[in-house]
Design a protein around this motif. Structure first.
Motif, PDB file in Angstrom:
ATOM      1  N   PRO A  97     -17.065  40.400 -67.983  1.00 56.41           N
ATOM      2  CA  PRO A  97     -16.958  39.473 -66.844  1.00 56.41           C
ATOM      3  C   PRO A  97     -18.316  39.227 -66.197  1.00 56.41           C
ATOM      4  CG  PRO A  97     -15.195  41.082 -66.779  1.00 56.41           C
ATOM      5  CD  PRO A  97     -16.132  41.537 -67.868  1.00 56.41           C
ATOM      6  N   HIS A  98     -18.645  37.978 -65.976  1.00 55.57           N
ATOM      7  CA  HIS A  98     -19.926  37.634 -65.355  1.00 55.57           C
ATOM      8  C   HIS A  98     -19.880  36.171 -64.966  1.00 55.57           C
ATOM      9  CE1 HIS A  98     -20.533  35.916 -69.336  1.00 55.57           C
ATOM     10  NE2 HIS A  98     -21.531  35.207 -68.831  1.00 55.57           N
ATOM     11  N   ASN A  99     -20.908  35.738 -64.217  1.00 55.88           N
ATOM     12  CA  ASN A  99     -21.048  34.314 -63.937  1.00 55.88           C
ATOM     13  C   ASN A  99     -22.507  33.952 -63.754  1.00 55.88           C
ATOM     14  OD1 ASN A  99     -20.862  31.951 -61.539  1.00 55.88           O
ATOM     15  ND2 ASN A  99     -19.638  31.628 -63.366  1.00 55.88           N
ATOM     16  N   CYS A 100     -23.109  34.362 -62.619  1.00 56.22           N
ATOM     17  CA  CYS A 100     -24.421  33.812 -62.271  1.00 56.22           C
ATOM     18  C   CYS A 100     -25.578  34.409 -63.058  1.00 56.22           C
ATOM     19  CB  CYS A 100     -24.675  34.003 -60.772  1.00 56.22           C
ATOM     20  SG  CYS A 100     -25.011  35.724 -60.296  1.00 56.22           S
ATOM     21  N   ARG A 101     -25.495  35.672 -63.437  1.00 56.62           N
ATOM     22  CA  ARG A 101     -26.541  36.410 -64.150  1.00 56.62           C
ATOM     23  C   ARG A 101     -27.784  36.662 -63.306  1.00 56.62           C
ATOM     24  NH1 ARG A 101     -26.549  35.364 -70.608  1.00 56.62           N
ATOM     25  NH2 ARG A 101     -24.488  34.443 -70.837  1.00 56.62           N
ATOM     26  N   VAL A 102     -27.773  36.371 -62.016  1.00 60.94           N
ATOM     27  CA  VAL A 102     -28.953  36.591 -61.174  1.00 60.94           C
ATOM     28  C   VAL A 102     -28.659  37.510 -59.985  1.00 60.94           C
ATOM     29  CG1 VAL A 102     -30.086  34.447 -61.821  1.00 60.94           C
ATOM     30  CG2 VAL A 102     -28.550  34.475 -59.841  1.00 60.94           C
ATOM     31  N   GLY A 103     -27.514  38.177 -59.992  1.00 59.54           N
ATOM     32  CA  GLY A 103     -27.247  39.172 -58.972  1.00 59.54           C
ATOM     33  C   GLY A 103     -26.633  38.656 -57.690  1.00 59.54           C
ATOM     34  N   THR A 104     -26.045  37.458 -57.714  1.00 62.20           N
ATOM     35  CA  THR A 104     -25.492  36.912 -56.478  1.00 62.20           C
ATOM     36  C   THR A 104     -23.969  36.808 -56.468  1.00 62.20           C
ATOM     37  OG1 THR A 104     -25.752  34.638 -57.274  1.00 62.20           O
ATOM     38  CG2 THR A 104     -27.570  35.579 -56.005  1.00 62.20           C
ATOM     39  N   CYS A 105     -23.330  36.657 -57.630  1.00 66.69           N
ATOM     40  CA  CYS A 105     -21.883  36.407 -57.624  1.00 66.69           C
ATOM     41  C   CYS A 105     -21.059  37.684 -57.580  1.00 66.69           C
ATOM     42  CB  CYS A 105     -21.479  35.560 -58.824  1.00 66.69           C
ATOM     43  SG  CYS A 105     -21.448  36.461 -60.404  1.00 66.69           S
ATOM     44  N   GLY A 106     -21.573  38.777 -58.113  1.00 65.63           N
ATOM     45  CA  GLY A 106     -20.847  40.040 -58.086  1.00 65.63           C
ATOM     46  C   GLY A 106     -19.789  40.192 -59.160  1.00 65.63           C
ATOM     47  N   GLN A 107     -19.674  39.229 -60.075  1.00 66.88           N
ATOM     48  CA  GLN A 107     -18.604  39.303 -61.078  1.00 66.88           C
ATOM     49  C   GLN A 107     -18.822  40.435 -62.081  1.00 66.88           C
ATOM     50  OE1 GLN A 107     -15.722  37.286 -61.070  1.00 66.88           O
ATOM     51  NE2 GLN A 107     -16.583  36.990 -59.039  1.00 66.88           N
ATOM     52  N   CYS A 108     -20.063  40.878 -62.261  1.00 64.37           N
ATOM     53  CA  CYS A 108     -20.339  41.929 -63.257  1.00 64.37           C
ATOM     54  C   CYS A 108     -20.450  43.310 -62.616  1.00 64.37           C
ATOM     55  CB  CYS A 108     -21.604  41.598 -64.047  1.00 64.37           C
ATOM     56  SG  CYS A 108     -23.126  41.595 -63.055  1.00 64.37           S
ATOM     57  N   LYS A 109     -19.832  43.504 -61.440  1.00 68.99           N
ATOM     58  CA  LYS A 109     -19.814  44.827 -60.819  1.00 68.99           C
ATOM     59  C   LYS A 109     -19.280  45.854 -61.816  1.00 68.99           C
ATOM     60  CE  LYS A 109     -18.888  43.237 -56.079  1.00 68.99           C
ATOM     61  NZ  LYS A 109     -17.914  43.297 -54.956  1.00 68.99           N
ATOM     62  N   THR A 110     -20.046  46.905 -62.032  1.00 71.93           N
ATOM     63  CA  THR A 110     -19.721  47.888 -63.062  1.00 71.93           C
ATOM     64  C   THR A 110     -19.882  49.288 -62.499  1.00 71.93           C
ATOM     65  OG1 THR A 110     -20.475  46.399 -64.827  1.00 71.93           O
ATOM     66  CG2 THR A 110     -20.393  48.758 -65.343  1.00 71.93           C
ATOM     67  N   ARG A 111     -18.901  50.141 -62.732  1.00 79.06           N
ATOM     68  CA  ARG A 111     -19.043  51.523 -62.272  1.00 79.06           C
ATOM     69  C   ARG A 111     -19.796  52.324 -63.313  1.00 79.06           C
ATOM     70  NH1 ARG A 111     -14.889  56.403 -61.147  1.00 79.06           N
ATOM     71  NH2 ARG A 111     -16.295  57.629 -59.839  1.00 79.06           N
ATOM     72  N   LEU A 112     -20.898  52.942 -62.874  1.00 75.57           N
ATOM     73  CA  LEU A 112     -21.703  53.791 -63.733  1.00 75.57           C
ATOM     74  C   LEU A 112     -21.159  55.217 -63.635  1.00 75.57           C
ATOM     75  CD1 LEU A 112     -24.207  54.047 -65.537  1.00 75.57           C
ATOM     76  CD2 LEU A 112     -25.579  54.325 -63.468  1.00 75.57           C
ATOM     77  N   ILE A 113     -20.457  55.652 -64.668  1.00 72.95           N
ATOM     78  CA  ILE A 113     -19.829  56.980 -64.649  1.00 72.95           C
ATOM     79  C   ILE A 113     -20.857  58.063 -64.925  1.00 72.95           C
ATOM     80  CG2 ILE A 113     -18.045  58.418 -65.725  1.00 72.95           C
ATOM     81  CD1 ILE A 113     -16.531  55.804 -66.335  1.00 72.95           C
ATOM     82  N   SER A 114     -21.748  57.831 -65.869  1.00 79.26           N
ATOM     83  CA  SER A 114     -22.833  58.784 -66.129  1.00 79.26           C
ATOM     84  C   SER A 114     -23.992  58.054 -66.774  1.00 79.26           C
ATOM     85  CB  SER A 114     -22.349  59.934 -67.028  1.00 79.26           C
ATOM     86  OG  SER A 114     -22.044  59.443 -68.325  1.00 79.26           O
TER      87      SER A 114
END
Length: 365
Positions: free
Chosen positions: A44-61
């Motif tokens: 999931p993504h959209n803007c690719r420049v850090g503004t839309c938030g669609q690629c929010k990902t939890r970093l487990i480790s």
């Protein structure tokens, strides 16, 4: 001479998508989102420049290197504490285990309800949706012709309605050589089928819960999200006032006069607007402000309008210039909301924020 030492090739980082998911081999320092997309992952993504938030990902480790300050991103304080990152702004620095974000896009079949061609190569487009779509003030959607192969992002040009909207409007500027806008200009007519996907973005901040007076600076069709936010704030706040600065190139590009007039009348005196022309001939009859619209951001202007929050919408260079002027005048980024447009086919411009010097490490709980 025989060498006893062999230089080993750099080892790829192993990125596991979920505790039991597939593993990707990504070179160290490759951007997480770009690497996953290149390897066929439907990320999931959209803007690719850090503004839309669609690629929010939890970093487990594992470790990543942020390309921007995530504190200035759509990530909330709670998400930052829980180890969330933006995949489009994260360079892989070690083996990772991540939790893929959910695809929050909704898709609607639509048909053009009305088309109005305005000065300055701008189109006011109204779409009738098959079923209502809920969005927040200041957000945007992807409009598609011929499915996902011909898609562009545009901001909603009106405030959202309770329960969602079954009719949505946009301001679309024709871009020279733009595959989408050229096609739309040639074919747009009532009844033409399109698709709407979204919503995306989080530029509107707290919306109606905030009574703060606001300065709104828009470049061209960057006026669309400003109208959405101002209309929404007027509905929910009885006190907030707004000064809108609209930057255009020349007097002949003035598509927005009826829009601004309607907004001012409906506000009961709480909305004022000014048009600023950047490239108007010196000998013309124009008597208004000239130059870059962000040059209007001065201590005197801020004192005049009493603004305590600001919305900057338009091309990336204008947005960055506006941010710089407000920061120089002592404003914190917490009070500056931005929506930077990146034209199709041009390199994306990430938000200009200090890159954190430390690489965060997240360990399994």
């Amino acid at each position: 001479m025989w060498s006893w030492f062999k230089r080993e090739a750099p080892r790829d980082c192993q990125v596991r998508l979920g505790a039991d998911g597939p593993v990707l081999a990504l070179p160290r320092d490759e951007i997480l989102l770009a690497g996953a997309l290149a390897r066929g992952i439907d990320y999931p993504h959209n803007c690719r420049v850090g503004t839309c938030g669609q690629c929010k990902t939890r970093l487990i480790s594992g470790q990543i290197k942020p390309m921007m300050d995530f504190a200035l991103s759509p990530l909330t304080a709670a998400e930052l504490r829980d180890g969330y990152v933006l995949a489009c702004q994260s360079k892989v620095r070690s083996d990772l285990v991540i939790h893929l974000p959910e695809d929050r896009r909704e898709h609607r079949h639509a048909r053009i309800a009305s088309v109005q061609r305005l000065p300055g190569d701008v189109m006011a487009l109204q779409l009738a949706l098959e079923r209502p779509l809920a969005f927040r003030a200041g957000q945007y959607a992807e409009l598609s012709l011929d499915g996902p192969t011909l898609t562009r992002a545009y901001s909603f040009a009106h405030a959202p309605r309770e329960g969602g909207d079954d009719s949505v409007g946009f301001l679309i500027r024709r871009m020279p050589g733009g595959a989408f806008s050229d096609r739309l200009w040639a074919e747009a007519a009532p009844g033409l089928p399109m698709r709407v996907s979204g919503p995306f973005g989080a530029m509107g901040g707290r919306g109606g819960a905030d009574d703060a007076d606001a300065l709104c600076v828009a470049g061209g069709t960057g006026l669309a999200p400003v109208v959405s936010i101002v209309e929404d704030r007027l509905r929910h706040s009885s006190r907030a006032r707004f000064l809108i600065l609209l930057g255009l190139r020349r007097a002949q590009d003035q598509f927005a006069a009826p829009i601004l007039e309607r907004l001012e009348i409906a506000s009961g005196g709480r909305v004022r607007s000014r048009i600023v022309l950047s490239d108007e001939p010196a000998d013309s009859a124009w008597r208004g402000a000239r130059g870059p619209v962000t040059d209007q951001i001065t201590p005197a202007l801020l004192a005049e309008c009493g603004a305590r929050t600001a919305y900057l919408c338009g091309n990336a260079a204008m947005v960055q210039a506006g941010q710089g002027r407000l920061r120089a005048l002592g404003w914190s980024d917490a009070h500056i909301h931005t929506d930077a447009f990146v034209a199709s086919g041009t390199p994306a411009v990430a938000p200009q924020a200090p890159t954190p010097p430390l690489v965060p490490t997240v360990r399994p709980a």
